[in-house]
Design a protein around this motif. Structure first.
Motif, PDB file in Angstrom:
ATOM      1  N   SER A  70       0.853  -1.182   0.000  1.00 37.48           N
ATOM      2  CA  SER A  70       0.000   0.000   0.000  1.00 37.48           C
ATOM      3  C   SER A  70       0.884   1.226   0.000  1.00 37.48           C
ATOM      4  CB  SER A  70      -0.919   0.013   1.232  1.00 37.48           C
ATOM      5  OG  SER A  70      -0.151   0.150   2.418  1.00 37.48           O
ATOM      6  N   SER A  71       0.291   2.382  -0.205  1.00 38.73           N
ATOM      7  CA  SER A  71       1.043   3.633  -0.153  1.00 38.73           C
ATOM      8  C   SER A  71       1.227   4.004   1.314  1.00 38.73           C
ATOM      9  CB  SER A  71       0.275   4.728  -0.890  1.00 38.73           C
ATOM     10  OG  SER A  71       0.960   5.950  -0.807  1.00 38.73           O
ATOM     11  N   ARG A  72       2.395   3.737   1.839  1.00 38.90           N
ATOM     12  CA  ARG A  72       2.694   4.001   3.245  1.00 38.90           C
ATOM     13  C   ARG A  72       4.171   4.334   3.404  1.00 38.90           C
ATOM     14  NH1 ARG A  72       5.695  -0.086   5.346  1.00 38.90           N
ATOM     15  NH2 ARG A  72       5.446  -2.222   4.547  1.00 38.90           N
ATOM     16  N   TYR A 158       8.367  11.104  -0.590  1.00 35.79           N
ATOM     17  CA  TYR A 158       7.490  11.175   0.579  1.00 35.79           C
ATOM     18  C   TYR A 158       7.764  10.032   1.551  1.00 35.79           C
ATOM     19  CZ  TYR A 158       4.442  14.964  -1.002  1.00 35.79           C
ATOM     20  OH  TYR A 158       3.940  16.181  -1.374  1.00 35.79           O
ATOM     21  N   GLY A 159       9.012   9.689   1.752  1.00 26.90           N
ATOM     22  CA  GLY A 159       9.367   8.667   2.726  1.00 26.90           C
ATOM     23  C   GLY A 159       8.900   7.276   2.379  1.00 26.90           C
ATOM     24  N   GLY A 160       8.382   7.068   1.156  1.00 31.12           N
ATOM     25  CA  GLY A 160       7.950   5.746   0.739  1.00 31.12           C
ATOM     26  C   GLY A 160       6.519   5.693   0.260  1.00 31.12           C
ATOM     27  N   LEU A 161       5.786   6.795   0.335  1.00 30.18           N
ATOM     28  CA  LEU A 161       4.401   6.782  -0.128  1.00 30.18           C
ATOM     29  C   LEU A 161       4.318   6.479  -1.618  1.00 30.18           C
ATOM     30  CD1 LEU A 161       2.801   9.811   1.764  1.00 30.18           C
ATOM     31  CD2 LEU A 161       2.870   7.405   2.425  1.00 30.18           C
ATOM     32  N   THR A 162       5.352   6.840  -2.360  1.00 31.89           N
ATOM     33  CA  THR A 162       5.421   6.520  -3.783  1.00 31.89           C
ATOM     34  C   THR A 162       6.869   6.235  -4.148  1.00 31.89           C
ATOM     35  OG1 THR A 162       5.175   7.420  -6.027  1.00 31.89           O
ATOM     36  CG2 THR A 162       5.405   9.007  -4.240  1.00 31.89           C
ATOM     37  N   TYR A 163       7.109   5.175  -4.912  1.00 30.43           N
ATOM     38  CA  TYR A 163       8.470   4.828  -5.311  1.00 30.43           C
ATOM     39  C   TYR A 163       8.438   3.999  -6.593  1.00 30.43           C
ATOM     40  CZ  TYR A 163       7.532   0.324  -2.933  1.00 30.43           C
ATOM     41  OH  TYR A 163       6.994  -0.873  -2.526  1.00 30.43           O
ATOM     42  N   TRP A 164       9.566   3.985  -7.283  1.00 25.23           N
ATOM     43  CA  TRP A 164       9.715   3.225  -8.518  1.00 25.23           C
ATOM     44  C   TRP A 164      11.183   2.849  -8.686  1.00 25.23           C
ATOM     45  CZ3 TRP A 164      12.752   5.145 -12.586  1.00 25.23           C
ATOM     46  CH2 TRP A 164      13.200   6.462 -12.404  1.00 25.23           C
ATOM     47  N   GLY A 187       7.500  -0.400 -10.899  1.00 28.21           N
ATOM     48  CA  GLY A 187       7.132   0.154  -9.602  1.00 28.21           C
ATOM     49  C   GLY A 187       5.676  -0.057  -9.303  1.00 28.21           C
ATOM     50  N   TYR A 188       5.103   0.868  -8.551  1.00 24.95           N
ATOM     51  CA  TYR A 188       3.728   0.726  -8.088  1.00 24.95           C
ATOM     52  C   TYR A 188       2.994   2.050  -8.260  1.00 24.95           C
ATOM     53  CZ  TYR A 188       5.752  -3.464  -6.205  1.00 24.95           C
ATOM     54  OH  TYR A 188       6.416  -4.662  -6.098  1.00 24.95           O
ATOM     55  N   GLY A 189       1.780   1.951  -8.757  1.00 30.42           N
ATOM     56  CA  GLY A 189       0.987   3.138  -8.996  1.00 30.42           C
ATOM     57  C   GLY A 189       0.296   3.599  -7.733  1.00 30.42           C
ATOM     58  N   ALA A 190       0.469   4.886  -7.403  1.00 31.93           N
ATOM     59  CA  ALA A 190      -0.162   5.471  -6.222  1.00 31.93           C
ATOM     60  C   ALA A 190      -0.893   6.731  -6.622  1.00 31.93           C
ATOM     61  CB  ALA A 190       0.892   5.774  -5.157  1.00 31.93           C
ATOM     62  N   THR A 195      -5.093   7.162  -0.977  1.00 30.99           N
ATOM     63  CA  THR A 195      -4.011   6.287  -0.503  1.00 30.99           C
ATOM     64  C   THR A 195      -4.346   4.812  -0.622  1.00 30.99           C
ATOM     65  OG1 THR A 195      -4.868   6.451   1.754  1.00 30.99           O
ATOM     66  CG2 THR A 195      -3.164   8.031   1.096  1.00 30.99           C
ATOM     67  N   SER A 196      -5.594   4.493  -0.975  1.00 35.14           N
ATOM     68  CA  SER A 196      -5.932   3.077  -1.154  1.00 35.14           C
ATOM     69  C   SER A 196      -5.475   2.562  -2.512  1.00 35.14           C
ATOM     70  CB  SER A 196      -7.450   2.876  -1.016  1.00 35.14           C
ATOM     71  OG  SER A 196      -8.140   3.539  -2.081  1.00 35.14           O
TER      72      SER A 196
END
Length: 630
Positions: A70-72, A158-164, A187-190, A195-196
Motif C-alpha cells: 500500500s502507499s505508506r 514522501y518517505g515511501g508513499l510513492t516509489y519506482w 514500480g507501483y501506482g499510487a 491512498t488506497s
C-alpha cells in the motif's frame, strides 16, 4: 584501437602477406575500444535528495525495492532501504565533500548532519546512485560510446508513499554529441489523493535523461543532462507544466517525455517538471558522471599498414628446430657504428615521422604536456571583494593572480588568474579536447559572511562550444551575536559555465594551441545564499584563454598578452549592480530591521545578500494535499 595480432605458436603455419595489405587507420572500427569497469554516478535531481512535506525526505535506495502492499511510509524493519545491492551503491557527501554510504537514520540529513527541510530548495542530502562494473565500447576520436550496466536503483518520495525502480541502465552517445540514458522502469501506482490506490506497473523502457554537447574522453564522460528549456505535455486533468516566465526561466523545464509519462502512473509526475510549485528550482536534472580505465587513442596521422593474410597462399615457414642451440649475439654496448635509420647513441633508434616525439619538440596529438587557463571569473566580482579593507582574494596550489586586468587600480589581488596545467584528459584535434587544470582561488568577505573557493578548473571543447568545470566550496556564516560558522558546502567537478570559442581569436601550431572562449554561468549553486544567487544562468563571466602545449614548460607565460600589463579600469556601476538581484536584504545583528551591505564600494552601489536563516515555520499539512508536493 588496433586489434592485437596473435603470435603464432612455434611450428604453426605462417601465412605470407605479399599481395594483400590494408591501412588500419581507415578501418571504421580502428579507434573503437572495448571498456570494462565503467562507473556511472548520478544524483538524478536535487529534489531526489530534498526534504518532503510528509515522510521526512525523498531518497535513493540500491536495488529494486519490494512491495509495501500500500502507499505508506517505509520502516527500517521493512528491509527495503539499502545502500548497496550488487553493482549499485547509494552515497552522499559529508561536510568535507567526501562521499560515503548513509544509514537508515542519516539518509535524510544534509552534509552537516541536519535534517533536510522542504521549506528550502537548498536544504539537500545530495545523495546519488553509483553503478559499477559497466561495459561497452567507446571511441574518443569519433566522440561515440555505447555502455551498459547491470543492476537497479529505487527512487523514493514522501518517505515511501510513492516509489519506482530503474533497472539495467544503458547509455548511447552519438558522434554529434547527443546522448540518451535509458533503463527499464517498474514500480507501483499510487494516487496522492487516494491512498488506497496501489497497483503494480508493468516494466517498460523509458528515457532517464537526454544529453547534448557530450565530450567522450579517454577516461570518461561528465555531461549535463537536458532539463532547462525542455517542454513536456501531460494528460488532461493532470498537473500541467507551468508557463515559462522571466522569473523561472533559469529552472523551467522537464525530464524527458517518456519519463514524465511513466511518472503519471507512479503519482510522482509533477516532481519531474516545472509545475509552478515552491520546489521547482530543485527539480533540474543533475549531470551524469561516467568514468572508465583510460584507453589509448590512435594517432590519426599514422598511415602505416599491417599485412593481411592471403588465404590462398599455402607456403609455410619452417618451425624452429628445438635442437638448435645457436644464439643471436647480443649487441656490443661499446660499438658506436651506426646503421641507416638508427641513432648514433647505441640502442636508440631514430624516430620515424609517425613516432611519438619528445615533449620538447612533440605534437599535441602525441600528448598535451603543459599549458594554462587564464580566467578571472568575473571582473565586477573581483572588484566587489577586493575593494573593501578586511577582505582577501588568495591564490594557492599553483594558481597565480596576475597583474593584468586589475579590477581595482593598485590592488594586486584584483587581477585575473592563471590556473596551471594538471593533466590531459583527451586531445583529438584543435577543436576537440578536454584538459584538467589545477590551483585554487579563495574570495573572503567577512562583513558579508561568506568565503568562496573555486578550484581545479577543467575545460572540454567540442567544435565552437564547451564546458568549464570546477570544484566549489562555499561557507556562509550566520550573522548576529552568535556568529555561528556553518560548515562549508563543497561540490566536485561542477559544470560551472558554458564556453563559446571565439573564432577570430587564438592560434594553432603542431605543438601549441591557444583558444579564447566567452564564458557564461551554467550552474549558480556556488553563488547562492539561502536560495538567492549573485548570478543567473546564462549571465556572462570573464573570457577565458586556454593554452595547450606539447612542452611541459609552456603555459607559464601568455605570449598573447602584454608582459606585466596592468589594466587600471575599474568596475562600472552597471556591472557591479549585477552582482546581486534587486531588493535582496539580510538581517542586521541585534535589530529587526534590514540594512544595505555595499556602502563601502567605490561606486556607492548598494549590495545586499540574503544570509539570514530562512523563516521556515512548521507546515501544517494533511497526509498529502494536491499542490504542496510540487
Amino acid at each position: 584501437m588496433r586489434k592485437s595480432l596473435h603470435v603464432l605458436a612455434a611450428g604453426a603455419v605462417a601465412v605470407a602477406a605479399a599481395t594483400a595489405t590494408v591501412t588500419l587507420a581507415t578501418d571504421a572500427h580502428a579507434s573503437e575500444s572495448q571498456v570494462t569497469g565503467v562507473s556511472l554516478a548520478w544524483a538524478v535531481s536535487d529534489e531526489q535528495g530534498g526534504g518532503a512535506f510528509f515522510g521526512g525526505c525523498n531518497f535513493l535506495s540500491a536495488g529494486k525495492a519490494g512491495n509495501t502492499g500500500s502507499s505508506r511510509l517505509w520502516t527500517q524493519a521493512d528491509g527495503f532501504y539499502s545502500t548497496r545491492a550488487g553493482n549499485v551503491t547509494v552515497e552522499k557527501p559529508d561536510a568535507a565533500g567526501t562521499y560515503a554510504e548513509p544509514t537508515w537514520s542519516t539518509k535524510c540529513q544534509d552534509a552537516q548532519g541536519a535534517a533536510v527541510s522542504a521549506a528550502a530548495t537548498t536544504s539537500l542530502t545530495r545523495n546519488r546512485v553509483v553503478l559499477a562494473a559497466g561495459h561497452g565500447t567507446v571511441d574518443p576520436a569519433k566522440g561515440t560510446a555505447d555502455l551498459a550496466w547491470t543492476g537497479s536503483f529505487t527512487s523514493v518520495f514522501y518517505g515511501g508513499l510513492t516509489y519506482w525502480s530503474a533497472t539495467d541502465p544503458a547509455l548511447h552517445v552519438a558522434a554529434d554529441g547527443t546522448g540518451t540514458l535509458t533503463a527499464t522502469a517498474s514500480g507501483y501506482g499510487a494516487d496522492r489523493d487516494d491512498t488506497s490506490t496501489w497497483v503494480a506497473i508493468s516494466p517498460r523502457t523509458i528515457t532517464l535523461a537526454t544529453l547534448h554537447g557530450v565530450q567522450v574522453t579517454a577516461t570518461g564522460i561528465t555531461a549535463p543532462t537536458d532539463y532547462v528549456g525542455v517542454a513536456v505535455t501531460t494528460p488532461s486533468g493532470a498537473t500541467a507544466q507551468t508557463a515559462k516566465t522571466t522569473q523561472n526561466a533559469s529552472y523551467w523545464g522537464s525530464f524527458p517525455q517518456s519519463y514524465v509519462d511513466f511518472q503519471q502512473l507512479t503519482g510522482q509526475s509533477s516532481y519531474w517538471f516545472a509545475s509552478g510549485g515552491s520546489r521547482d528550482a530543485a527539480k533540474v536534472a543533475r549531470p551524469l558522471d561516467v568514468t572508465w580505465p583510460a584507453v589509448t587513442e590512435p594517432d590519426p596521422t599514422d598511415t602505416t599498414t599491417t599485412p593481411v593474410p592471403d588465404p590462398t597462399d599455402t607456403t609455410t615457414t619452417p618451425a624452429p628446430d628445438p635442437t638448435d642451440t645457436t644464439t643471436t649475439p647480443a649487441p656490443d654496448p661499446a660499438d658506436t657504428t651506426t646503421t641507416p635509420g638508427t641513432a648514433t647513441t647505441p640502442g636508440t633508434a631514430t624516430p620515424s615521422s609517425d613516432a611519438p616525439s619528445s615533449s620538447a619538440t612533440g605534437r599535441l596529438v602525441d600528448g598535451v604536456q603543459g599549458g594554462s587557463l587564464t580566467w578571472g571569473m568575473k571582473k565586477s566580482f573581483r572588484a566587489y571583494v577586493a575593494a573593501p579593507s578586511g577582505n582577501s582574494i588568495v591564490a594557492k596550489d599553483g594558481a597565480t593572480i596576475l597583474a593584468q586586468d586589475q579590477a581595482v587600480a593598485g590592488k594586486a589581488n584584483s587581477g585575473t588568474y592563471r590556473w596551471p596545467f594538471s593533466t590531459q584528459q583527451s586531445y583529438t584535434s584543435p577543436s576537440r579536447f578536454a584538459t584538467q587544470f589545477g590551483g585554487a582561488v579563495t574570495f573572503s568577505y567577512p562583513a558579508h559572511y561568506f568565503t568562496l573557493t573555486l578550484a581545479n578548473p577543467a575545460v572540454t571543447v567540442s567544435g565552437d562550444t564547451g564546458v568549464l568545470y570546477a570544484d566549489t566550496t562555499l561557507q556562509v556564516d550566520e550573522p548576529g551575536a552568535r556568529a555561528l560558522a556553518a560548515a562549508p558546502t563543497t561540490r566536485k567537478h561542477v559544470a560551472l559555465a558554458s564556453l563559446t570559442v571565439d573564432p577570430a581569436a587564438g592560434s594553432t601550431t603542431a605543438s601549441r594551441l591557444t583558444r579564447v572562449a566567452h564564458v557564461a554561468i551554467r550552474d549558480t549553486s556556488a553563488f547562492e545564499f539561502n536560495g538567492t544567487s549573485f548570478y543567473q544562468v546564462g549571465q556572462a563571466l570573464d573570457d577565458a584563454t586556454i593554452v595547450l602545449s606539447a612542452s611541459d614548460a609552456a603555459g607559464t607565460t601568455d605570449p598573447d598578452a602584454a608582459a606585466g600589463a596592468v589594466d587600471t579600469t575599474t568596475a562600472t556601476g552597471s556591472d557591479a549592480a549585477d552582482l546581486v538581484p534587486d531588493a535582496v536584504t539580510r538581517p542586521v545583528a541585534g535589530t529587526a530591521g534590514l540594512a544595505s551591505t555595499g556602502s563601502d564600494l567605490r561606486d556607492g552601489i548598494v549590495l545586499a545578500v540574503l544570509l539570514g536563516a530562512a523563516g521556515a515555520g512548521a507546515l501544517a499539512l494533511g497526509r498529502r494535499t494536491r499542490g504542496t508536493h510540487r
